[in-house]
Design a protein around this motif. Structure first.
Motif, mmCIF file in Angstrom:
data_model
loop_
_atom_site.group_PDB
_atom_site.id
_atom_site.type_symbol
_atom_site.label_atom_id
_atom_site.label_comp_id
_atom_site.label_asym_id
_atom_site.label_seq_id
_atom_site.Cartn_x
_atom_site.Cartn_y
_atom_site.Cartn_z
ATOM 1 N N GLU A 1 121.750 -95.887 -47.541
ATOM 2 C CA GLU A 1 122.013 -97.132 -48.036
ATOM 3 C C GLU A 1 122.165 -96.938 -49.188
ATOM 4 N N TYR A 2 123.542 -97.415 -49.853
ATOM 5 C CA TYR A 2 123.793 -97.369 -51.108
ATOM 6 C C TYR A 2 123.312 -98.311 -51.991
ATOM 7 N N SER A 3 122.680 -98.092 -53.199
ATOM 8 C CA SER A 3 122.193 -99.285 -54.108
ATOM 9 C C SER A 3 122.490 -98.409 -55.524
ATOM 10 N N PRO A 4 122.793 -99.380 -56.531
ATOM 11 C CA PRO A 4 122.744 -98.787 -57.839
ATOM 12 C C PRO A 4 121.476 -98.152 -58.327
ATOM 13 N N VAL A 5 120.456 -99.136 -57.940
ATOM 14 C CA VAL A 5 119.184 -98.488 -58.443
ATOM 15 C C VAL A 5 118.789 -97.119 -57.562
ATOM 16 N N THR A 6 119.059 -96.843 -56.317
ATOM 17 C CA THR A 6 118.825 -95.717 -55.715
ATOM 18 C C THR A 6 119.524 -94.447 -56.537
ATOM 19 N N GLY B 1 125.699 -87.096 -54.047
ATOM 20 C CA GLY B 1 126.534 -87.350 -55.265
ATOM 21 C C GLY B 1 127.750 -88.569 -55.056
ATOM 22 N N ILE B 2 128.394 -88.089 -53.810
ATOM 23 C CA ILE B 2 129.312 -89.098 -53.424
ATOM 24 C C ILE B 2 128.909 -90.283 -53.098
ATOM 25 N N ALA B 3 127.780 -90.260 -52.379
ATOM 26 C CA ALA B 3 127.123 -91.524 -51.898
ATOM 27 C C ALA B 3 126.737 -92.025 -53.007
ATOM 28 N N ALA B 4 126.280 -91.634 -54.133
ATOM 29 C CA ALA B 4 125.642 -92.422 -55.274
ATOM 30 C C ALA B 4 126.820 -92.966 -55.725
ATOM 31 N N GLN B 5 128.133 -92.515 -56.016
ATOM 32 C CA GLN B 5 129.242 -93.344 -56.322
ATOM 33 C C GLN B 5 129.739 -94.478 -55.344
ATOM 34 N N ASN B 6 129.013 -94.597 -54.515
ATOM 35 C CA ASN B 6 129.375 -95.471 -53.334
ATOM 36 C C ASN B 6 130.696 -95.126 -52.655
ATOM 37 N N LYS B 7 131.082 -93.934 -52.686
ATOM 38 C CA LYS B 7 132.514 -93.552 -52.108
ATOM 39 C C LYS B 7 132.279 -92.659 -50.755
ATOM 40 N N LEU B 8 131.249 -92.778 -50.272
ATOM 41 C CA LEU B 8 131.093 -92.103 -48.657
ATOM 42 C C LEU B 8 131.404 -93.220 -47.948
ATOM 43 N N ALA B 9 132.350 -93.037 -47.157
ATOM 44 C CA ALA B 9 132.851 -94.124 -46.299
ATOM 45 C C ALA B 9 132.341 -93.803 -44.811
ATOM 46 N N ASP B 10 132.280 -92.591 -44.494
ATOM 47 C CA ASP B 10 131.874 -92.189 -43.328
ATOM 48 C C ASP B 10 131.117 -90.733 -43.466
ATOM 49 N N LYS B 11 129.784 -90.751 -42.989
ATOM 50 C CA LYS B 11 129.126 -89.412 -43.006
ATOM 51 C C LYS B 11 129.747 -88.223 -42.329
ATOM 52 N N GLY B 12 130.518 -88.681 -41.203
ATOM 53 C CA GLY B 12 131.282 -87.624 -40.594
ATOM 54 C C GLY B 12 130.309 -86.904 -39.635
ATOM 55 N N ASN B 13 130.598 -85.641 -39.225
ATOM 56 C CA ASN B 13 130.021 -85.052 -38.321
ATOM 57 C C ASN B 13 130.144 -83.535 -38.725
ATOM 58 N N THR B 14 129.086 -82.602 -38.045
ATOM 59 C CA THR B 14 129.462 -81.211 -38.222
ATOM 60 C C THR B 14 129.741 -80.915 -36.665
#
Lengths: 421, 114
Positions: free
Chosen positions: A331-336, B32-45
């Motif tokens: 779950e993305y949130s700026p706080v996280t 780090g990508i998720a933290a920029q809210n840029k991860l659209a799909d975690k995908g798969n291995t």
């Protein structure tokens, strides 16, 4: 006598808070959600009678039993009245609907089932999260409109309106409070956990500076979550994870503010003030939560809280970072995102954390500047000061502003005292 | 914002079992990508191991794994959000695969059908 009156003054609000919600839940289960007002009226009448009677005759030996007997009688009177009304005036269109369910039962089992049913009725996705929390405070926790307004730092009229709308949504919903079917419970558990999580956070990160209100919100959320663990259908790993999180966080409630009501940073907290019993309970529920393969956001947050309350481990920040890495993907949130940077700084150093922070694109966020101010301290004083100033410009709480001002002042002093290169 | 698939290719089976440190580095990159809210799909291995990989050819021919014909095999994919392909490439460049495994990442814009 004077002592008795004092006791009376203290006991009644406490009892009211605790028993009113339970009594309403039991009555409501009996009458149906549509008639929640009747249930509330009967409960209020009961407490009114207690206030009058106890002031004159003193408090009975078992106040709860006294209250339940009175409530039971009042419910019986009400049914009688209704039955007479229906028979004579309405000519019994619906024959004796109420007659065989005349007696309301206040057994422990019924109280606990009714409370559970009420929690599920109130946490209704038809209402916004905010409205659900207000409703939970009023219906489940017995808070007055003024108290809720105080907790939310908003006006009583606003809260009143919000509650009015929420209640009419509740009445229109077809959720059956009488029966607790497994499928209904399962379908709504997700919403219920989320509302309780938000209710807890409302207390933990509350806008109000009143410490007693904060503590009360947190302990009410904890109590309601505890109710969920007592039913086999709602005692899931997620429920236990949420409860563990609440226990860990609550253990630090007293240490988080000083005598002046100012926030105390985590590193500066007096660990002796942490509540050991709550930490142990948190550990217990976290172990319970790990039965099975499920990893929810509550598991991850409880894990993070666990590492915060555990004595220093040299890999502590790496563990916390790993958990944040998983949490941000769920779950993305700026706080996280920002909290993750803080953990990254602990695990891999400030320089790397600064580089990642600057990719976040959160320059409108106060906490972002606060974090960068912290990260630059010691390496680039000018940048640290600049970020702290940006943070101060955006921060709302007076206490927060003061502590930032203090830190900025310290940095400026240090800079001026430093030998010129 | 557009979406881009990052397709990971490895040269060596050994790299499909990363060390804990390597795994941690990959997790940091992904978070780090998720933290920029840029991860659209975690995908798969995608498992390349024998028993988990076959290739179906025309004429009812089925071979083991992808390895007989190509030297590099696809080990996984994910989808990110980015303004343009340059930004997507920049994000891919930070992946530890380059120093860890000597593999490569193909960046492909996703055509979104409504």
């Amino acid at each position: 006598m004077a002592k008795d009156q004092q006791l009376h003054k203290e006991l009644l609000p406490h009892l009211f808070r605790r028993e009113y919600a339970k009594m309403t839940a039991v009555l409501c289960r009996h009458f149906g959600l549509k008639h929640i007002e009747i249930a509330e009226d009967l409960a209020s009448d009961t407490f009114l009678k207690a206030a009058e009677n106890w002031a004159l005759n003193g408090i009975p030996a078992n106040p709860e039993a006294w209250l339940y007997t009175v409530a039971k009688n009042k419910a019986r009177d009400y049914f009688k009245h209704i039955t007479v009304f229906e028979k004579q005036v309405q000519n019994a269109i619906k024959p004796n609907e109420y007659q065989d369910e005349c007696d309301v039962e206040f057994s422990l089992q019924n109280i606990s089932d009714s409370q559970l049913a009420m929690i599920f009725a109130v946490c209704n996705p038809a209402n916004s999260a905010e409205a659900q929390i207000c409703l939970a405070l009023q219906v489940l926790c017995g808070f007055s409109i003024e108290e809720i307004a105080h907790a939310f730092l908003s006006r009583p009229e606003t809260i009143k309106k919000r509650l009015y709308r929420a209640r009419s949504n509740l009445r229109n919903d077809h959720f059956r409070i009488q029966t607790l079917s497994e499928s209904q419970l399962k379908a709504r558990l997700h919403t219920v956990l989320k509302t309780l999580y938000l209710l807890f956070n409302e207390g933990y990160f509350s806008a109000t500076h009143s410490q007693p209100i904060r503590k009360e919100l947190c302990s009410e959320a904890l109590g309601l979550t505890l109710v969920l663990t007592r039913n086999i259908h709602t005692n899931t790993p997620q429920t236990n994870a949420l409860l563990a999180l609440m226990c860990f966080q609550s253990s630090r409630l007293d240490a988080r503010t000083n005598a002046q009501g100012e926030a105390v940073l985590f590193e500066e907290q007096d660990k002796a003030m942490w509540d050991k019993t709550l930490i142990e309970k948190g550990n217990y529920y976290l172990v319970e939560a790990c039965q099975g393969n499920e990893i929810s956001k509550y598991h991850l947050e409880a894990g993070i809280a666990y590492w915060h309350t555990t004595p220093a481990d040299q890999n502590k920040w790496q563990h916390i970072l790993d958990l944040y890495n998983q949490l941000i993907r769920i779950e993305y949130s700026p706080v996280t995102a920002l909290n993750r940077i803080f953990a990254l700084a602990g695990a891999e150093g400030h320089e790397k954390a600064i580089r990642e922070a600057e990719t976040l694109n959160l320059s409108g966020n106060t906490y972002y500047h606060q974090l960068l101010g912290y990260l630059y301290t010691g390496t680039d004083t000018d940048k640290a000061i600049a970020h702290y100033r940006l943070a101060m410009a955006g921060i709302k709480s007076e206490a927060g502003k003061q502590s930032l001002a203090k830190e900025t002042e310290r940095l400026i002093q240090n800079k001026n005292n430093a030998p010129k290169a | 914002m557009k979406e881009f698939a990052l397709i990971f290719r490895l040269k060596d089976m050994a790299h499909t079992k990363p060390s804990p440190e390597q795994l941690q580095e990959r997790m940091n990159w992904l978070a780090g990508i998720a933290a920029q809210n840029k991860l659209a799909d975690k995908g798969n291995t995608l498992l390349p191991a024998p028993g988990s990989a076959k290739t179906v050819h025309p004429g009812n021919i089925v071979t083991d794994g992808p390895y007989t014909e190509i030297k590099e095999f696809i080990s996984g994919y994910l989808v990110i959000r980015a303004e343009n392909i340059e930004e997507a490439v920049e994000i891919a460049r930070g992946n530890p695969i380059f120093k860890q495994a000597g593999g490569n990442i193909e960046v492909r814009e996703v055509l979104k059908r409504d």
